[in-house]
Motif scaffolding. Structure first.
Motif, PDB file in Angstrom:
ATOM      1  N   UNK A 119      67.627  27.675  25.527  1.00  0.00           N
ATOM      2  CA  UNK A 119      67.110  28.871  26.181  1.00  0.00           C
ATOM      3  C   UNK A 119      65.589  28.818  26.130  1.00  0.00           C
ATOM      4  N   UNK A 120      64.974  28.993  27.289  1.00  0.00           N
ATOM      5  CA  UNK A 120      63.528  28.968  27.438  1.00  0.00           C
ATOM      6  C   UNK A 120      63.104  30.341  27.943  1.00  0.00           C
ATOM      7  N   UNK A 121      62.176  30.983  27.223  1.00  0.00           N
ATOM      8  CA  UNK A 121      61.661  32.289  27.627  1.00  0.00           C
ATOM      9  C   UNK A 121      60.205  32.117  27.995  1.00  0.00           C
ATOM     10  N   UNK A 161      65.327  36.829  35.653  1.00  0.00           N
ATOM     11  CA  UNK A 161      63.961  37.336  35.769  1.00  0.00           C
ATOM     12  C   UNK A 161      63.971  38.816  35.426  1.00  0.00           C
ATOM     13  N   UNK A 162      63.048  39.215  34.543  1.00  0.00           N
ATOM     14  CA  UNK A 162      62.896  40.607  34.148  1.00  0.00           C
ATOM     15  C   UNK A 162      61.402  40.905  34.082  1.00  0.00           C
ATOM     16  N   UNK A 163      60.873  41.484  35.135  1.00  0.00           N
ATOM     17  CA  UNK A 163      59.438  41.756  35.176  1.00  0.00           C
ATOM     18  C   UNK A 163      58.649  40.456  35.152  1.00  0.00           C
ATOM     19  N   UNK A 164      57.775  40.309  34.153  1.00  0.00           N
ATOM     20  CA  UNK A 164      56.944  39.107  34.008  1.00  0.00           C
ATOM     21  C   UNK A 164      57.596  38.032  33.140  1.00  0.00           C
ATOM     22  N   UNK A 190      55.567  40.055  42.086  1.00  0.00           N
ATOM     23  CA  UNK A 190      56.973  40.227  42.444  1.00  0.00           C
ATOM     24  C   UNK A 190      57.829  39.317  41.561  1.00  0.00           C
ATOM     25  N   UNK A 191      59.086  39.684  41.420  1.00  0.00           N
ATOM     26  CA  UNK A 191      59.981  38.825  40.640  1.00  0.00           C
ATOM     27  C   UNK A 191      60.113  37.466  41.295  1.00  0.00           C
ATOM     28  N   UNK A 192      59.914  37.411  42.629  1.00  0.00           N
ATOM     29  CA  UNK A 192      59.963  36.123  43.323  1.00  0.00           C
ATOM     30  C   UNK A 192      58.832  35.226  42.848  1.00  0.00           C
ATOM     31  N   UNK A 193      57.600  35.777  42.727  1.00  0.00           N
ATOM     32  CA  UNK A 193      56.455  34.992  42.268  1.00  0.00           C
ATOM     33  C   UNK A 193      56.645  34.508  40.836  1.00  0.00           C
ATOM     34  N   UNK A 194      57.129  35.384  39.985  1.00  0.00           N
ATOM     35  CA  UNK A 194      57.359  35.039  38.578  1.00  0.00           C
ATOM     36  C   UNK A 194      58.434  33.959  38.491  1.00  0.00           C
ATOM     37  N   UNK A 195      59.536  34.155  39.176  1.00  0.00           N
ATOM     38  CA  UNK A 195      60.607  33.162  39.181  1.00  0.00           C
ATOM     39  C   UNK A 195      60.177  31.840  39.777  1.00  0.00           C
ATOM     40  N   UNK A 196      59.336  31.904  40.811  1.00  0.00           N
ATOM     41  CA  UNK A 196      58.851  30.679  41.452  1.00  0.00           C
ATOM     42  C   UNK A 196      57.994  29.860  40.486  1.00  0.00           C
ATOM     43  N   UNK A 197      57.147  30.501  39.694  1.00  0.00           N
ATOM     44  CA  UNK A 197      56.314  29.776  38.729  1.00  0.00           C
ATOM     45  C   UNK A 197      57.181  29.007  37.737  1.00  0.00           C
ATOM     46  N   UNK A 198      58.236  29.649  37.257  1.00  0.00           N
ATOM     47  CA  UNK A 198      59.103  28.992  36.277  1.00  0.00           C
ATOM     48  C   UNK A 198      59.967  27.926  36.956  1.00  0.00           C
TER      49      UNK A 198
END
Length: 122
Positions: free
Chosen positions: A95-97, A72-75, A5-13
């Motif tokens: 900017x960090x990607x 957040x955009x996908x992964x 989920x975008x929540x999981x991806x965003x949470x990691x970052x």
């Protein structure tokens, strides 16, 4: 196959930035994939230990990491922020990607104007 989920991806970052800001390098290491790659204007790293060493070194001259926006955009997660340093004042925008797979950051690409930091080191 279950997509993150975008929540999981965003949470990691978010964890990456929160831990970096707090100098919690164990937590920071926990969100980095063993084979994470980092490329930025001040260097590159080809695994988690090299990446962590670079982040730890830069953290020594930081007074704050001020995140302004996260997208957040996908992964993938783009983070727009400013570094507050002891040697060059504010440095930014930065900017960090990050690319995230299975809850771990696998790729980090950073761009900013490094001249204030380079000039401060001369």
């Amino acid at each position: 196959m279950t997509l993150p989920s975008t929540t999981d991806v965003g949470r990691a970052v978010a964890t990456y930035f929160d831990a970096w800001r707090a100098r919690d390098f164990d937590t920071l290491r926990g969100v980095l994939d063993d084979d994470v790659t980092f490329v930025g204007p001040l260097g590159r790293a080809d695994n988690a230990d090299e990446c962590l060493a670079g982040l730890r070194g830069l953290r020594e001259i930081l007074t704050d990491i001020a995140v302004e926006r996260t997208f957040v955009d996908g992964d993938d997660v783009l983070t727009w922020f400013t570094l507050h340093t002891t040697v060059a004042g504010e440095v930014g925008p930065v900017v960090n990607w990050c690319h995230v797979e299975n809850g771990k950051i696998t790729r980090i690409r950073v761009t900013f104007d490094p001249r204030p930091l380079i000039d401060a080191g001369s």
